[in-house]
Motif scaffolding. Structure first.
Motif, PDB file in Angstrom:
ATOM      1  N   LYS A  70       2.021 -34.006  26.821  1.00 30.80           N
ATOM      2  CA  LYS A  70       1.318 -34.805  26.074  1.00 30.80           C
ATOM      3  C   LYS A  70       1.354 -33.302  25.363  1.00 30.80           C
ATOM      4  O   LYS A  70       1.922 -34.087  23.962  1.00 30.80           O
ATOM      5  CB  LYS A  70       0.231 -35.550  26.286  1.00 30.80           C
ATOM      6  N   ARG A  71       2.055 -32.302  25.292  1.00 29.65           N
ATOM      7  CA  ARG A  71       1.599 -31.172  24.556  1.00 29.65           C
ATOM      8  C   ARG A  71       3.307 -31.260  23.571  1.00 29.65           C
ATOM      9  O   ARG A  71       3.026 -30.253  22.046  1.00 29.65           O
ATOM     10  CB  ARG A  71       1.425 -30.302  25.296  1.00 29.65           C
ATOM     11  N   PHE A  72       4.142 -32.117  23.548  1.00 33.30           N
ATOM     12  CA  PHE A  72       5.106 -31.534  23.753  1.00 33.30           C
ATOM     13  C   PHE A  72       6.212 -33.327  23.085  1.00 33.30           C
ATOM     14  O   PHE A  72       6.946 -33.734  21.935  1.00 33.30           O
ATOM     15  CB  PHE A  72       6.250 -31.536  25.124  1.00 33.30           C
ATOM     16  N   ILE A  73       5.355 -34.385  23.408  1.00 33.27           N
ATOM     17  CA  ILE A  73       5.505 -35.823  22.524  1.00 33.27           C
ATOM     18  C   ILE A  73       5.519 -35.285  21.404  1.00 33.27           C
ATOM     19  O   ILE A  73       4.759 -35.434  20.927  1.00 33.27           O
ATOM     20  CB  ILE A  73       4.593 -37.270  23.564  1.00 33.27           C
ATOM     21  N   PHE A  94      -2.644 -36.137  14.998  1.00 34.14           N
ATOM     22  CA  PHE A  94      -0.912 -36.839  15.736  1.00 34.14           C
ATOM     23  C   PHE A  94      -0.607 -36.954  14.656  1.00 34.14           C
ATOM     24  O   PHE A  94      -0.574 -38.241  13.695  1.00 34.14           O
ATOM     25  CB  PHE A  94      -1.477 -37.845  16.704  1.00 34.14           C
ATOM     26  N   ASP A  95       0.853 -37.193  13.950  1.00 31.76           N
ATOM     27  CA  ASP A  95       1.151 -36.991  12.973  1.00 31.76           C
ATOM     28  C   ASP A  95       2.137 -38.222  13.430  1.00 31.76           C
ATOM     29  O   ASP A  95       1.660 -38.933  14.368  1.00 31.76           O
ATOM     30  CB  ASP A  95       2.362 -35.889  12.360  1.00 31.76           C
ATOM     31  N   ASN A 119       3.873 -42.936  16.718  1.00 30.43           N
ATOM     32  CA  ASN A 119       5.912 -43.227  17.173  1.00 30.43           C
ATOM     33  C   ASN A 119       6.069 -43.188  19.263  1.00 30.43           C
ATOM     34  O   ASN A 119       6.716 -43.892  19.132  1.00 30.43           O
ATOM     35  CB  ASN A 119       6.603 -43.220  16.020  1.00 30.43           C
ATOM     36  N   SER A 120       6.339 -41.736  18.748  1.00 28.46           N
ATOM     37  CA  SER A 120       6.751 -41.560  19.634  1.00 28.46           C
ATOM     38  C   SER A 120       5.910 -42.230  21.385  1.00 28.46           C
ATOM     39  O   SER A 120       6.494 -42.606  22.255  1.00 28.46           O
ATOM     40  CB  SER A 120       6.405 -40.020  20.033  1.00 28.46           C
ATOM     41  N   ASN A 161      -6.415 -40.393   6.845  1.00 28.19           N
ATOM     42  CA  ASN A 161      -6.316 -38.733   5.921  1.00 28.19           C
ATOM     43  C   ASN A 161      -5.052 -38.307   6.080  1.00 28.19           C
ATOM     44  O   ASN A 161      -5.177 -37.075   6.946  1.00 28.19           O
ATOM     45  CB  ASN A 161      -8.023 -37.826   6.345  1.00 28.19           C
ATOM     46  N   ARG A 162      -4.199 -38.516   4.891  1.00 29.01           N
ATOM     47  CA  ARG A 162      -3.079 -38.098   5.643  1.00 29.01           C
ATOM     48  C   ARG A 162      -2.486 -36.384   5.380  1.00 29.01           C
ATOM     49  O   ARG A 162      -2.348 -35.429   5.586  1.00 29.01           O
ATOM     50  CB  ARG A 162      -1.453 -38.602   4.758  1.00 29.01           C
TER      51      ARG A 162
END
Length: 442
Positions: free
Chosen positions: A100-103, A178-179, A184-185, A433-434
């Motif tokens: 999850k740290r890399f996704i 998460f962005d 999406n990933s 809140n982008r």
């Protein structure tokens, strides 16, 4: 005319009566939307049962309500969860965790090299994206999305086995920071597992739902999420059923694994002091690691625990080539007190307050203005951590929900809402809140 009104009234009454009798005597429909918590260290799956309004976290075949976020590759199989962890010491280069740290992240090559140096498996750079190299009877790479999909598929099968229905739809949680690419990933990982994601919900909001904060009169909510590998602190504002994340901070290199590692280092020193040699065999280290992890958990409810582990230590005598049989095991036994555990980790515990102070400062809030402090993640069970937080705020944090299962409980509630289950009628709304960025400490 009066007769027509009387007939309409009778029909309405009959419908209400049928609905009531249906609720009382007919079995409620099976839930077909599951809630998924794909955690860094552990993951869980839950469902909301229509009619009863009960959230159930689904257990595996052994009755465990969470599975380690680990996937291990052998020449003949891909093992997931507890089975993968069992191979972590003898197959470390092919056992992937912390995916999850890399996704969904794009890494600077230098940063990715620094991150990958922490792990026994190989992390490759594919145009800025991380991939994991697997070497079994042939060499290949897998993506973080693939690792996530194996975990999600395992949980989907757990749900289908328990519910006895096919499951294709889910709600999933992600960290608030998460962005769009990371979200999406995560969705793609679920799609690979045959799941359609109806909604992605932030983990702090899911925790707030689990604690029922969408139904009570609170405004400022602080969520402290301390799991096995990461610390995330979020400040939420709630108005009605809407949640706004005002500030985020954390430490992505602080969690229960670090506390266990300190205790493991201590026990290794004790073994060397007692037997004159440090344990080096993979089997010895594996058994010590298991004993230490169990001790850490037991110390949350007991003042002291005894670690007892048989070890096959390599000494000068045991490595004698003239031996025809392996050396006998020695029995290592030591008592670990809660005070000792706290002393070994006190500097790490103190690091928890740094992101707490940061989110309050960035949210322009005094600590006295926090209405509710919510604890999430198994490491918040540690008494010293709870005391540290209560002393800082001058009041007790909310511990009414199992911290290990808070996020999955909230996600399951949201899954019930998305599945149209009753008696749920409203959905908590997250205000995007982008411009918000998480500050990380290390």
């Amino acid at each position: 005319m009066a007769g027509e009104f009387s007939m309409i009234g009778s029909v309405i009454l009959a419908l209400f009566l049928a609905g009531y009798l249906g609720q009382q005597y007919l079995p409620p429909p099976k839930p077909r939307v599951i809630g998924l918590d794909l955690g860094t260290t552990f993951c869980s799956v839950g469902v909301f049962h229509p009619g009863s309004g009960v959230v159930e976290v689904i257990a595996d075949e052994e009755g465990r309500k969470s599975i380690p976020s680990s996937v291990s590759f052998t020449n003949t199989a891909v093992l997931v969860g507890h089975e993968a962890v069992d191979l972590s010491d003898i197959n470390p280069q092919n056992t992937i965790y912390d995916a999850k740290r890399f996704i969904g992240k794009i890494f600077d090559p230098v940063i990715l090299k620094q991150e990958s140096s922490r792990y026994p498996f190989k992390v490759k750079n594919n145009n800025g994206s991380a991939e994991f190299q697997i070497s079994t009877n042939h060499t290949f790479t897998v993506s973080p999305e693939f690792i996530g999909s194996r975990l999600l598929l395992k949980m989907r099968k757990m749900a289908e086995r328990h519910l006895q229905v096919s499951v294709q739809k889910a709600v999933i949680s992600v960290p608030a920071e998460f962005d769009e690419r990371q979200r999406n990933s995560t969705i793609r990982a679920a799609n690979l597992a045959g799941l359609e994601i109806l909604r992605v919900i932030n983990e702090p909001t899911a925790a707030a739902l689990a604690y029922g904060l969408h139904k009570v009169d609170v405004f400022n909510v602080l969520v402290v999420d301390l799991g096995g590998g990461t610390l995330d602190v979020s400040l939420l504002n709630k108005q009605g059923g809407m949640f706004l994340t005002r500030a985020m901070a954390g430490n992505n290199k602080l969690g229960g694994q670090d506390f266990s590692q300190r205790l493991l280092q201590y026990t290794i020193k004790r073994v060397q002091q007692e037997f004159g040699v440090a344990p080096t065999l993979k089997e010895d280290l594996h058994h010590l690691r298991q004993a230490v992890e169990a001790a850490k958990i037991n110390l949350t409810v007991q003042p002291s625990v005894t670690i007892t582990v048989p070890l096959y230590l390599h000494t000068q005598d045991s490595s004698d080539s003239s031996r025809t049989s392996p050396p006998p095991a020695v029995l290592f036994k030591t008592v670990i007190t809660r005070e000792l555990f706290q002393e070994l980790n006190e500097d790490l515990f103190q690091k928890i307050l740094a992101p707490v102070k940061t989110v309050l400062a960035e949210g322009h809030l005094e600590k006295e203005e926090v209405d509710e402090i919510v604890l999430v993640g198994g490491s918040t069970r540690i008494p010293r951590i709870r005391k540290l937080i209560s002393e800082y705020f001058g009041k007790e944090p909310n511990t009414s929900v199992d911290p290990d299962l808070a996020v999955v409980t909230g996600v399951a509630l949201q899954a019930g809402i998305m599945g149209g289950s009753w008696p749920l009628t409203v959905s908590a709304i997250e205000i995007p809140n982008r411009h918000l960025r998480k500050k990380n400490f290390s």
